[in-house]
Design a protein around this motif. Structure first.
Motif, PDB file in Angstrom:
ATOM      1  N   TYR A 183      -8.016  -2.418   3.262  1.00 37.92           N
ATOM      2  CA  TYR A 183      -8.278  -3.019   1.958  1.00 37.92           C
ATOM      3  C   TYR A 183      -8.888  -4.415   2.085  1.00 37.92           C
ATOM      4  N   SER A 184      -8.626  -5.092   3.201  1.00 35.97           N
ATOM      5  CA  SER A 184      -9.218  -6.404   3.415  1.00 35.97           C
ATOM      6  C   SER A 184     -10.731  -6.310   3.596  1.00 35.97           C
ATOM      7  N   VAL A 185     -11.197  -5.169   4.098  1.00 36.25           N
ATOM      8  CA  VAL A 185     -12.641  -4.964   4.226  1.00 36.25           C
ATOM      9  C   VAL A 185     -13.285  -4.788   2.858  1.00 36.25           C
ATOM     10  N   LEU A 186     -12.546  -4.205   1.926  1.00 37.67           N
ATOM     11  CA  LEU A 186     -13.112  -3.879   0.611  1.00 37.67           C
ATOM     12  C   LEU A 186     -12.972  -5.000  -0.410  1.00 37.67           C
ATOM     13  N   PHE A 187     -11.917  -5.812  -0.273  1.00 37.88           N
ATOM     14  CA  PHE A 187     -11.637  -6.834  -1.283  1.00 37.88           C
ATOM     15  C   PHE A 187     -11.516  -8.202  -0.626  1.00 37.88           C
ATOM     16  N   ARG A 188     -11.987  -9.230  -1.330  1.00 35.57           N
ATOM     17  CA  ARG A 188     -11.919 -10.592  -0.803  1.00 35.57           C
ATOM     18  C   ARG A 188     -10.603 -11.275  -1.146  1.00 35.57           C
ATOM     19  N   ARG A 189      -9.994 -10.923  -2.275  1.00 40.40           N
ATOM     20  CA  ARG A 189      -8.772 -11.574  -2.726  1.00 40.40           C
ATOM     21  C   ARG A 189      -7.576 -11.030  -1.954  1.00 40.40           C
ATOM     22  N   ALA A 190      -6.743 -11.948  -1.457  1.00 45.48           N
ATOM     23  CA  ALA A 190      -5.585 -11.536  -0.672  1.00 45.48           C
ATOM     24  C   ALA A 190      -4.574 -10.786  -1.526  1.00 45.48           C
ATOM     25  N   TYR A 191      -4.384 -11.231  -2.781  1.00 40.17           N
ATOM     26  CA  TYR A 191      -3.374 -10.588  -3.619  1.00 40.17           C
ATOM     27  C   TYR A 191      -3.771  -9.156  -3.955  1.00 40.17           C
ATOM     28  N   SER A 192      -5.065  -8.890  -4.094  1.00 38.61           N
ATOM     29  CA  SER A 192      -5.514  -7.518  -4.341  1.00 38.61           C
ATOM     30  C   SER A 192      -5.216  -6.634  -3.146  1.00 38.61           C
ATOM     31  N   THR A 193      -5.487  -7.149  -1.971  1.00 39.40           N
ATOM     32  CA  THR A 193      -5.205  -6.394  -0.756  1.00 39.40           C
ATOM     33  C   THR A 193      -3.719  -6.126  -0.598  1.00 39.40           C
ATOM     34  N   ILE A 194      -2.896  -7.140  -0.861  1.00 37.48           N
ATOM     35  CA  ILE A 194      -1.444  -6.988  -0.702  1.00 37.48           C
ATOM     36  C   ILE A 194      -0.899  -5.963  -1.687  1.00 37.48           C
ATOM     37  N   LEU A 195      -1.313  -6.042  -2.946  1.00 34.39           N
ATOM     38  CA  LEU A 195      -0.801  -5.115  -3.954  1.00 34.39           C
ATOM     39  C   LEU A 195      -1.233  -3.678  -3.656  1.00 34.39           C
ATOM     40  N   LEU A 196      -2.485  -3.488  -3.279  1.00 37.99           N
ATOM     41  CA  LEU A 196      -2.965  -2.142  -2.971  1.00 37.99           C
ATOM     42  C   LEU A 196      -2.291  -1.586  -1.719  1.00 37.99           C
ATOM     43  N   ALA A 197      -2.079  -2.429  -0.712  1.00 42.95           N
ATOM     44  CA  ALA A 197      -1.409  -1.980   0.502  1.00 42.95           C
ATOM     45  C   ALA A 197       0.049  -1.613   0.231  1.00 42.95           C
ATOM     46  N   LEU A 198       0.721  -2.418  -0.596  1.00 47.76           N
ATOM     47  CA  LEU A 198       2.106  -2.103  -0.965  1.00 47.76           C
ATOM     48  C   LEU A 198       2.176  -0.794  -1.745  1.00 47.76           C
ATOM     49  N   GLY A 199       1.243  -0.589  -2.657  1.00 47.20           N
ATOM     50  CA  GLY A 199       1.228   0.653  -3.415  1.00 47.20           C
ATOM     51  C   GLY A 199       0.975   1.865  -2.535  1.00 47.20           C
ATOM     52  N   THR A 200       0.041   1.736  -1.598  1.00 46.93           N
ATOM     53  CA  THR A 200      -0.249   2.840  -0.684  1.00 46.93           C
ATOM     54  C   THR A 200       0.939   3.138   0.210  1.00 46.93           C
ATOM     55  N   LEU A 201       1.575   2.101   0.731  1.00 49.92           N
ATOM     56  CA  LEU A 201       2.727   2.295   1.600  1.00 49.92           C
ATOM     57  C   LEU A 201       3.901   2.902   0.826  1.00 49.92           C
ATOM     58  N   PHE A 202       4.092   2.472  -0.408  1.00 50.04           N
ATOM     59  CA  PHE A 202       5.154   3.039  -1.236  1.00 50.04           C
ATOM     60  C   PHE A 202       4.900   4.522  -1.495  1.00 50.04           C
ATOM     61  N   PHE A 203       3.653   4.880  -1.708  1.00 50.55           N
ATOM     62  CA  PHE A 203       3.320   6.291  -1.913  1.00 50.55           C
ATOM     63  C   PHE A 203       3.587   7.108  -0.651  1.00 50.55           C
ATOM     64  N   LEU A 204       3.224   6.570   0.509  1.00 52.28           N
ATOM     65  CA  LEU A 204       3.383   7.315   1.759  1.00 52.28           C
ATOM     66  C   LEU A 204       4.851   7.453   2.171  1.00 52.28           C
ATOM     67  N   LEU A 205       5.654   6.415   1.936  1.00 53.19           N
ATOM     68  CA  LEU A 205       7.036   6.411   2.429  1.00 53.19           C
ATOM     69  C   LEU A 205       8.063   6.858   1.387  1.00 53.19           C
ATOM     70  N   ALA A 206       7.709   6.805   0.105  1.00 53.98           N
ATOM     71  CA  ALA A 206       8.672   7.155  -0.930  1.00 53.98           C
ATOM     72  C   ALA A 206       8.227   8.329  -1.791  1.00 53.98           C
ATOM     73  N   ILE A 207       7.061   8.226  -2.398  1.00 60.91           N
ATOM     74  CA  ILE A 207       6.611   9.269  -3.310  1.00 60.91           C
ATOM     75  C   ILE A 207       6.282  10.568  -2.569  1.00 60.91           C
ATOM     76  N   LEU A 208       5.502  10.447  -1.491  1.00 64.29           N
ATOM     77  CA  LEU A 208       5.085  11.645  -0.747  1.00 64.29           C
ATOM     78  C   LEU A 208       6.263  12.437  -0.176  1.00 64.29           C
ATOM     79  N   PRO A 209       7.263  11.810   0.459  1.00 75.51           N
ATOM     80  CA  PRO A 209       8.438  12.592   0.912  1.00 75.51           C
ATOM     81  C   PRO A 209       9.183  13.265  -0.229  1.00 75.51           C
ATOM     82  N   MET A 210       9.267  12.617  -1.396  1.00 72.28           N
ATOM     83  CA  MET A 210       9.939  13.228  -2.541  1.00 72.28           C
ATOM     84  C   MET A 210       9.169  14.449  -3.039  1.00 72.28           C
TER      85      MET A 210
END
Length: 211
Positions: A183-210
């Motif tokens: 996401y750092s390659v796609l976006f310049r703002r750090a907060y955008s990268t952090i929020l998108l990375a947290l959302g992706t990780l939450f999907f992979l570790l929580a939503i997807l197993p459920m």
């Protein structure tokens, strides 16, 4: 004389220098940033606080003597499990934050164009940044080893659990770092990268197993 002037850390990580000169540059820059030393101090403080709370909850020194032995074993298990969960969460969050500006900062400081004119390949650029940040996370994991060794003396938890939890934490941290770098390659703002990375990780570790 040039060999004697090398940083001691660089001498220990020569195999990682295959990632290219970016790895060496990132290590030298990180060694001059005070916030990295403050991060280790805060990490260790929080780690000791969580371990202290776990120790207080698992022990009751008003009980008879034989009961104390059992409580020490239970306290050892509680402390190690608490440390393992703390590391599992903290390392992922730190990996996301540390890698959130890994590529975008080069664009922001207008140094990406100079890097593109050098023989450094895109793989060396990304691998160097990733390896330097992962080395920093490995150092944070190593900080907890003395505390884990002390808690392990109380018994109740095999060394295999300690090693397995550390490997799982490091692997998940690597995944989080790669997602944040993407996401750092796609976006310049750090907060955008952090929020998108947290959302992706939450999907992979929580939503997807459920699912």
């Amino acid at each position: 004389m040039a060999k004697l002037s090398l940083h001691p850390v660089l001498a220990l990580v020569r195999p990682l220098q295959l990632a290219g000169p970016i790895f060496t540059k990132e290590l030298r820059v990180a060694s001059r940033r005070k916030r990295n030393y403050a991060l280790r101090l805060v990490y260790l403080g929080l780690l000791l606080a969580f371990a202290g709370f776990a120790w207080a909850e698992a022990t009751d020194w008003g009980s008879p003597g034989p009961q104390n032995v059992y409580q020490m074993s239970a306290a050892g298990r509680t402390i190690i499990i608490t440390i393992a969960w703390f590391q599992f969460v903290a390392i992922q969050l730190l990996a996301i934050v540390l890698m959130s500006t890994s590529v975008s900062e080069e664009v922001y400081h207008r140094t990406i164009w100079a890097l593109l004119t050098t023989p450094i390949t895109s793989f060396q650029l990304l691998a160097g940044k990733l390896a330097s940040k992962m080395l920093h996370l490995v150092e944070l994991l190593a900080v907890s080893l003395p505390l884990l060794a002390v808690a392990r003396v109380f018994g109740g938890v095999p060394w295999g659990y300690v090693v397995a939890s550390s490997c799982i934490t490091l692997t998940t941290g690597l995944v989080a770092a790669c997602i944040s770098m993407f996401y750092s390659v796609l976006f310049r703002r750090a907060y955008s990268t952090i929020l998108l990375a947290l959302g992706t990780l939450f999907f992979l570790l929580a939503i997807l197993p459920m699912i």
